[in-house]
Write a protein that holds these residues in place. Structure first.
Motif, mmCIF file in Angstrom:
data_model
loop_
_atom_site.group_PDB
_atom_site.id
_atom_site.type_symbol
_atom_site.label_atom_id
_atom_site.label_comp_id
_atom_site.label_asym_id
_atom_site.label_seq_id
_atom_site.Cartn_x
_atom_site.Cartn_y
_atom_site.Cartn_z
ATOM 1 N N TYR A 1 -6.259 -11.322 7.792
ATOM 2 C CA TYR A 1 -6.329 -9.866 7.894
ATOM 3 C C TYR A 1 -4.982 -9.274 8.310
ATOM 4 O O TYR A 1 -4.546 -8.244 7.780
ATOM 5 N N GLY A 2 -4.311 -9.942 9.253
ATOM 6 C CA GLY A 2 -3.015 -9.440 9.723
ATOM 7 C C GLY A 2 -1.957 -9.475 8.634
ATOM 8 O O GLY A 2 -1.193 -8.508 8.465
ATOM 9 N N LEU A 3 -1.884 -10.573 7.888
ATOM 10 C CA LEU A 3 -0.896 -10.666 6.808
ATOM 11 C C LEU A 3 -1.194 -9.682 5.681
ATOM 12 O O LEU A 3 -0.284 -9.100 5.084
ATOM 13 N N VAL A 4 -2.481 -9.474 5.399
ATOM 14 C CA VAL A 4 -2.857 -8.479 4.399
ATOM 15 C C VAL A 4 -2.422 -7.089 4.840
ATOM 16 O O VAL A 4 -1.955 -6.276 4.027
ATOM 17 N N ALA A 5 -2.554 -6.804 6.144
ATOM 18 C CA ALA A 5 -2.138 -5.494 6.658
ATOM 19 C C ALA A 5 -0.638 -5.293 6.499
ATOM 20 O O ALA A 5 -0.175 -4.212 6.107
ATOM 21 N N VAL A 6 0.147 -6.324 6.812
ATOM 22 C CA VAL A 6 1.605 -6.228 6.644
ATOM 23 C C VAL A 6 1.955 -6.027 5.172
ATOM 24 O O VAL A 6 2.799 -5.188 4.825
ATOM 25 N N GLN A 7 1.319 -6.779 4.315
ATOM 26 C CA GLN A 7 1.561 -6.661 2.883
ATOM 27 C C GLN A 7 1.224 -5.254 2.384
ATOM 28 O O GLN A 7 1.960 -4.663 1.583
ATOM 29 N N SER A 8 0.119 -4.701 2.868
ATOM 30 C CA SER A 8 -0.286 -3.360 2.444
ATOM 31 C C SER A 8 0.688 -2.306 2.935
ATOM 32 O O SER A 8 0.968 -1.333 2.221
ATOM 33 N N ALA A 9 1.206 -2.478 4.155
ATOM 34 C CA ALA A 9 2.174 -1.516 4.687
ATOM 35 C C ALA A 9 3.440 -1.498 3.839
ATOM 36 O O ALA A 9 3.985 -0.424 3.523
ATOM 37 N N LEU A 10 3.919 -2.662 3.458
ATOM 38 C CA LEU A 10 5.112 -2.734 2.613
ATOM 39 C C LEU A 10 4.841 -2.157 1.225
ATOM 40 O O LEU A 10 5.669 -1.433 0.664
ATOM 41 N N SER A 11 3.672 -2.475 0.672
ATOM 42 C CA SER A 11 3.331 -1.963 -0.657
ATOM 43 C C SER A 11 3.183 -0.454 -0.657
ATOM 44 O O SER A 11 3.472 0.208 -1.661
ATOM 45 N N ALA A 12 2.741 0.107 0.476
ATOM 46 C CA ALA A 12 2.560 1.553 0.563
ATOM 47 C C ALA A 12 3.886 2.301 0.487
ATOM 48 O O ALA A 12 3.906 3.501 0.191
ATOM 49 N N ILE A 13 4.990 1.623 0.760
ATOM 50 C CA ILE A 13 6.318 2.217 0.583
ATOM 51 C C ILE A 13 6.887 1.818 -0.768
ATOM 52 O O ILE A 13 7.473 2.634 -1.483
ATOM 53 N N ASP A 14 6.705 0.552 -1.132
ATOM 54 C CA ASP A 14 7.319 0.013 -2.345
ATOM 55 C C ASP A 14 6.790 0.666 -3.614
ATOM 56 O O ASP A 14 7.566 1.126 -4.461
ATOM 57 N N ARG A 15 5.500 0.725 -3.782
ATOM 58 C CA ARG A 15 4.937 1.152 -5.066
ATOM 59 C C ARG A 15 5.139 2.636 -5.350
ATOM 60 O O ARG A 15 5.490 2.994 -6.482
ATOM 61 N N PRO A 16 4.921 3.538 -4.382
ATOM 62 C CA PRO A 16 5.227 4.948 -4.694
ATOM 63 C C PRO A 16 6.707 5.163 -5.003
ATOM 64 O O PRO A 16 7.052 5.914 -5.924
ATOM 65 N N ALA A 17 7.599 4.506 -4.236
ATOM 66 C CA ALA A 17 9.031 4.661 -4.498
ATOM 67 C C ALA A 17 9.393 4.092 -5.864
ATOM 68 O O ALA A 17 10.184 4.680 -6.616
ATOM 69 N N ARG A 18 8.792 2.976 -6.241
ATOM 70 C CA ARG A 18 9.052 2.370 -7.547
ATOM 71 C C ARG A 18 8.575 3.289 -8.677
ATOM 72 O O ARG A 18 9.204 3.386 -9.735
ATOM 73 N N SER A 19 7.451 3.977 -8.465
ATOM 74 C CA SER A 19 6.912 4.838 -9.518
ATOM 75 C C SER A 19 7.768 6.068 -9.759
ATOM 76 O O SER A 19 7.652 6.699 -10.818
ATOM 77 N N THR A 20 8.622 6.433 -8.796
ATOM 78 C CA THR A 20 9.500 7.594 -9.006
ATOM 79 C C THR A 20 10.636 7.277 -9.966
ATOM 80 O O THR A 20 11.328 8.200 -10.414
ATOM 81 N N PHE A 21 10.860 6.011 -10.298
ATOM 82 C CA PHE A 21 11.979 5.653 -11.183
ATOM 83 C C PHE A 21 11.772 6.151 -12.609
ATOM 84 O O PHE A 21 12.723 6.505 -13.296
ATOM 85 N N ILE A 22 10.519 6.154 -13.064
ATOM 86 C CA ILE A 22 10.255 6.382 -14.490
ATOM 87 C C ILE A 22 10.762 7.736 -14.972
ATOM 88 O O ILE A 22 11.435 7.805 -16.004
ATOM 89 N N PRO A 23 10.506 8.855 -14.268
ATOM 90 C CA PRO A 23 11.052 10.128 -14.762
ATOM 91 C C PRO A 23 12.572 10.169 -14.788
ATOM 92 O O PRO A 23 13.156 10.944 -15.557
#
Length: 431
Positions: A115-137
């Motif tokens: 559960y703890g590692l999943v939480a860390v992974q989710s926190a990083l993904s919550a920054i990574d994926r939205p920022a990555r999606s801004t590249f396309i435009p």
């Protein structure tokens, strides 16, 4: 011949933009690795506890950091160089996958650690994926944005199809198992780094003076004022909170099909296969004039498919209904993504895409918790059936409560530039 090819997704962004091509390939391959970890965590928790509620609690471990970090990380993406930000978060995700592999190789049976590692992974993904999606435009001209988002969805469907099926085979292999799933995820993070490393700097224009609560509040206020964006988010939340019973998959697989990991992998793979087919043959979506109405129709089909899944007894009918749900989901996501990207100015893009990610990921995990809790009180079948029916009802309620969303019509880009919507809603490009 030309008419037939109009059925296919537009591949022009891949042909004409090397940067988009690298980003798409790296993100797709890395997403397959992430799917291996998602499968392995759910199966490992279920093997440890034999509890649908414990599997649903994985959703809590993902949802809390997704909500907190996602909303606060949006303003950071509107201030920092988004390329550098994604490079940092990708390295963090690789390290987290390595830690998951280490605990599996060590034979640890600690649910709290997972559960703890999943939480860390989710926190990083919550920054990574939205920022990555801004590249396309920034990488594509406006006329290719819908095609780029459709290809993005196609990559996601490839992940959703190949990832779980591959994970099921790996988990069932005697000399591989769950530890190999985690290890392969860490390795594929290198593909994500490759896709971003050669991009130019991605500094936002006219973002907030500094990240913080006021910047978050400004982003929320912008979303609230935009009825189309708010309607798209509401439709997606309705689908994911009530109609996505992935927490029930292990229990239903165990009750009906003997708990074979390969069959469990086929459940999610079937959703991906249905979405993959609809993404490949997505050419006609350019002719849709009322995307909000189509979104609600797709959400209703999604709910109906999961209600049927709850009652299906044979494997072929189960997989067929899951494929129908995946096909409907593709249209929902493509229209939502295009509306959100085109309706958002660059200075708000990081915050709005963070909210978009929170809606997609947080809603799905809340739905896992809801499905698991209801299954523990009743049964997995009742939980899946009621969730599908509530999803259909929710789509009807949204349509009645938000008529501006259902009436929203596409207009040609030239008309949009010369005649802005009086409600402040940019229209969807015609294709």
């Amino acid at each position: 011949m030309p008419g037939r090819f109009r059925l296919l997704a537009d591949a022009a962004p891949l042909r004409e933009s090397a940067a988009f091509r690298r980003l798409w390939a790296g993100t797709t391959l890395s997403s397959v690795g992430s799917a291996l970890t998602a499968f392995a965590v759910i199966l490992q928790i279920y093997d440890l506890t034999r509890s649908p509620l414990a599997v649903g609690a994985v959703g809590v471990a993902e949802m809390v950091p997704t909500l907190v970090v996602g909303l606060l990380g949006g303003p950071v993406a509107d201030v920092a160089d988004r390329r550098k930000l994604v490079l940092v978060t990708t390295c963090g995700l690789a390290a987290t996958s390595g830690a998951l592999a280490a605990q599996a190789f060590a034979g640890l049976r600690l649910a709290w650690l997972l559960y703890g590692l999943v939480a860390v992974q989710s926190a990083l993904s919550a920054i990574d994926r939205p920022a990555r999606s801004t590249f396309i435009p920034s990488l594509l001209p406006p006329g290719q944005l819908p095609a780029g988002l459709t290809l993005n969805r196609l990559g996601f469907q490839i992940m959703l199809t190949a990832g779980p099926a591959l994970a099921g085979l790996i988990a069932a292999a005697p000399h591989l198992g769950l530890r190999a799933c985690y290890l392969l995820d860490a390795v594929t993070c290198g593909a994500a780094l490759y896709g971003v490393a050669r991009l130019p700097p991605m500094r936002p224009r006219d973002g907030p003076a500094r990240p913080g609560p006021r910047a978050v509040a400004a982003g929320v206020s912008f979303i609230r004022r935009s009825q189309v964006i708010a309607g798209a988010f509401a439709a997606d939340l309705n689908a994911t909170v009530f109609g996505l019973p992935t927490a029930l998959f292990p229990a239903i697989n165990a009750a009906r099909f003997g708990g074979d990991p390969r069959t469990l992998g086929l459940f999610t793979a079937a959703i991906g296969a249905g979405g993959l087919v609809s993404a490949v043959f997505s050419g006609p979506v350019r002719h849709v004039s009322r995307p909000g109405l189509v979104m609600l129709g797709s959400v209703a089909v999604w709910g109906a498919a999961f209600a049927g899944f709850a009652l299906a007894r044979s494997l072929w009918l189960t997989l067929t209904l899951l494929a129908v749900a995946g096909a409907a989901d593709t249209f929902t996501v493509v229209f939502r993504g295009t509306i959100v990207q085109t309706a958002t100015p660059d200075q708000f893009r990081g915050r709005v895409m963070a909210a978009d990610y929170v809606v997609g990921a947080g809603g799905a995990q809340l739905g896992n918790l809801e499905a698991g809790a209801l299954a523990s009180l009743t049964s997995p079948v009742i939980s899946a059936l009621s969730g599908g029916l509530v999803t259909i009802a929710g789509a009807l309620v949204i349509g009645l409560a938000m008529p501006a969303f259902t009436r929203y019509r596409c207009r040609p880009p030239a008309a949009r530039a010369n005649d802005p919507d009086p409600a402040g809603e940019p229209a969807l490009p015609a294709g």
